[in-house]
Motif scaffolding. Sequence first.
Motif, PDB file in Angstrom:
ATOM      1  N   ALA A  53       8.204 -10.284   8.330  1.00 49.81           N
ATOM      2  CA  ALA A  53       7.823  -8.873   8.203  1.00 49.81           C
ATOM      3  C   ALA A  53       7.531  -8.252   9.565  1.00 49.81           C
ATOM      4  O   ALA A  53       7.904  -7.098   9.819  1.00 49.81           O
ATOM      5  CB  ALA A  53       6.615  -8.735   7.279  1.00 49.81           C
ATOM      6  N   GLU A  56      10.665  -7.516  11.629  1.00 52.26           N
ATOM      7  CA  GLU A  56      11.345  -6.292  11.206  1.00 52.26           C
ATOM      8  C   GLU A  56      10.906  -5.064  11.995  1.00 52.26           C
ATOM      9  O   GLU A  56      11.658  -4.101  12.117  1.00 52.26           O
ATOM     10  CB  GLU A  56      11.102  -6.041   9.712  1.00 52.26           C
ATOM     11  CG  GLU A  56      11.770  -7.029   8.798  1.00 52.26           C
ATOM     12  CD  GLU A  56      11.425  -6.808   7.339  1.00 52.26           C
ATOM     13  OE1 GLU A  56      12.062  -7.466   6.498  1.00 52.26           O
ATOM     14  OE2 GLU A  56      10.530  -5.994   7.018  1.00 52.26           O
ATOM     15  N   GLN A 108       2.982 -14.590  -1.146  1.00 49.31           N
ATOM     16  CA  GLN A 108       3.572 -13.321  -1.574  1.00 49.31           C
ATOM     17  C   GLN A 108       4.985 -13.187  -1.006  1.00 49.31           C
ATOM     18  O   GLN A 108       5.315 -13.747   0.032  1.00 49.31           O
ATOM     19  CB  GLN A 108       2.706 -12.153  -1.082  1.00 49.31           C
ATOM     20  CG  GLN A 108       1.285 -12.284  -1.557  1.00 49.31           C
ATOM     21  CD  GLN A 108       0.806 -11.027  -2.235  1.00 49.31           C
ATOM     22  OE1 GLN A 108       1.574 -10.254  -2.781  1.00 49.31           O
ATOM     23  NE2 GLN A 108      -0.495 -10.837  -2.193  1.00 49.31           N
ATOM     24  N   GLY A 109       5.777 -12.383  -1.678  1.00 41.61           N
ATOM     25  CA  GLY A 109       7.134 -12.097  -1.224  1.00 41.61           C
ATOM     26  C   GLY A 109       7.158 -11.061  -0.118  1.00 41.61           C
ATOM     27  O   GLY A 109       6.138 -10.443   0.208  1.00 41.61           O
ATOM     28  N   ILE A 110       8.332 -10.843   0.420  1.00 43.21           N
ATOM     29  CA  ILE A 110       8.473  -9.962   1.573  1.00 43.21           C
ATOM     30  C   ILE A 110       8.042  -8.530   1.276  1.00 43.21           C
ATOM     31  O   ILE A 110       7.439  -7.874   2.133  1.00 43.21           O
ATOM     32  CB  ILE A 110       9.916 -10.015   2.159  1.00 43.21           C
ATOM     33  CG1 ILE A 110       9.998  -9.262   3.491  1.00 43.21           C
ATOM     34  CG2 ILE A 110      10.935  -9.497   1.157  1.00 43.21           C
ATOM     35  CD1 ILE A 110       9.211  -9.856   4.617  1.00 43.21           C
ATOM     36  N   ASP A 111       8.310  -8.012   0.084  1.00 41.62           N
ATOM     37  CA  ASP A 111       7.919  -6.629  -0.215  1.00 41.62           C
ATOM     38  C   ASP A 111       6.408  -6.458  -0.177  1.00 41.62           C
ATOM     39  O   ASP A 111       5.897  -5.477   0.377  1.00 41.62           O
ATOM     40  CB  ASP A 111       8.472  -6.186  -1.574  1.00 41.62           C
ATOM     41  CG  ASP A 111       9.986  -5.988  -1.542  1.00 41.62           C
ATOM     42  OD1 ASP A 111      10.534  -5.734  -0.446  1.00 41.62           O
ATOM     43  OD2 ASP A 111      10.614  -6.103  -2.614  1.00 41.62           O
ATOM     44  N   ALA A 112       5.672  -7.403  -0.744  1.00 42.50           N
ATOM     45  CA  ALA A 112       4.209  -7.334  -0.729  1.00 42.50           C
ATOM     46  C   ALA A 112       3.675  -7.479   0.693  1.00 42.50           C
ATOM     47  O   ALA A 112       2.736  -6.784   1.084  1.00 42.50           O
ATOM     48  CB  ALA A 112       3.616  -8.419  -1.627  1.00 42.50           C
ATOM     49  N   ARG A 114       5.244  -6.688   3.454  1.00 46.68           N
ATOM     50  CA  ARG A 114       5.536  -5.443   4.185  1.00 46.68           C
ATOM     51  C   ARG A 114       4.446  -4.411   3.933  1.00 46.68           C
ATOM     52  O   ARG A 114       4.022  -3.707   4.858  1.00 46.68           O
ATOM     53  CB  ARG A 114       6.879  -4.865   3.745  1.00 46.68           C
ATOM     54  CG  ARG A 114       8.074  -5.552   4.308  1.00 46.68           C
ATOM     55  CD  ARG A 114       9.354  -4.885   3.821  1.00 46.68           C
ATOM     56  NE  ARG A 114      10.518  -5.623   4.256  1.00 46.68           N
ATOM     57  CZ  ARG A 114      11.488  -6.035   3.447  1.00 46.68           C
ATOM     58  NH1 ARG A 114      11.468  -5.751   2.155  1.00 46.68           N
ATOM     59  NH2 ARG A 114      12.505  -6.703   3.934  1.00 46.68           N
ATOM     60  N   ALA A 115       4.013  -4.294   2.681  1.00 41.60           N
ATOM     61  CA  ALA A 115       2.957  -3.326   2.356  1.00 41.60           C
ATOM     62  C   ALA A 115       1.658  -3.680   3.076  1.00 41.60           C
ATOM     63  O   ALA A 115       0.969  -2.793   3.604  1.00 41.60           O
ATOM     64  CB  ALA A 115       2.748  -3.271   0.845  1.00 41.60           C
ATOM     65  N   ARG A 117       1.440  -5.437   5.880  1.00 43.13           N
ATOM     66  CA  ARG A 117       1.734  -5.168   7.295  1.00 43.13           C
ATOM     67  C   ARG A 117       1.532  -3.690   7.618  1.00 43.13           C
ATOM     68  O   ARG A 117       0.899  -3.346   8.626  1.00 43.13           O
ATOM     69  CB  ARG A 117       3.179  -5.573   7.591  1.00 43.13           C
ATOM     70  CG  ARG A 117       3.668  -5.200   8.990  1.00 43.13           C
ATOM     71  CD  ARG A 117       5.178  -5.133   9.086  1.00 43.13           C
ATOM     72  NE  ARG A 117       5.720  -4.042   8.281  1.00 43.13           N
ATOM     73  CZ  ARG A 117       6.980  -3.981   7.863  1.00 43.13           C
ATOM     74  NH1 ARG A 117       7.842  -4.938   8.162  1.00 43.13           N
ATOM     75  NH2 ARG A 117       7.394  -2.941   7.147  1.00 43.13           N
ATOM     76  N   ASP A 118       2.041  -2.818   6.758  1.00 40.48           N
ATOM     77  CA  ASP A 118       1.944  -1.386   7.008  1.00 40.48           C
ATOM     78  C   ASP A 118       0.491  -0.897   6.927  1.00 40.48           C
ATOM     79  O   ASP A 118       0.076  -0.031   7.707  1.00 40.48           O
ATOM     80  CB  ASP A 118       2.836  -0.614   6.041  1.00 40.48           C
ATOM     81  CG  ASP A 118       4.325  -0.893   6.266  1.00 40.48           C
ATOM     82  OD1 ASP A 118       4.686  -1.472   7.326  1.00 40.48           O
ATOM     83  OD2 ASP A 118       5.120  -0.547   5.370  1.00 40.48           O
TER      84      ASP A 118
END
Length: 134
Positions: A53, A56, A108-112, A114-115, A117-118
């Motif tokens: 993450a 990215e 957790q998966g990448i989508d979680a 990323r959230a 991280r943001d």
Amino acid sequence: MPPKRSVLFVCVHNAGRSQMAQAFLTHLAGDAVEVRSAGSAPAEHINPVAVEAMAEVGIHLSCQAPKVLTQAAVEAADIVITMGCGDACPFFPGKRYLDWELDDPAGQGIDAVRAIRDQIQRRVRDLLHELGID
């Protein structure tokens, strides 16, 4: 110019949240802030999904390793930011403590992640603004 501050990010494993926060603050503040991170029960490796993450957004964690929380690290910090480590972080009078409630990226998966991280990036930017470092 404000005096150089020292920030310590603490989470349980020092493998996700605190590593991402340290990396964002280091990336955004440069040498204007001394930044450390540690864990109350450090993992063996950085969470690979957190590494992915952060990559990215152009920040690389792959060379980092979890570190154990020490009394010396807390004593050296002006601001201690905890992320789910509960009472494991030693308390010293005169230190500023903040608790950032963030989901744990472990498992957790990448989508979680990323959230998470943001959210960390927004909080780090807010901290920089508060410290007068923009």
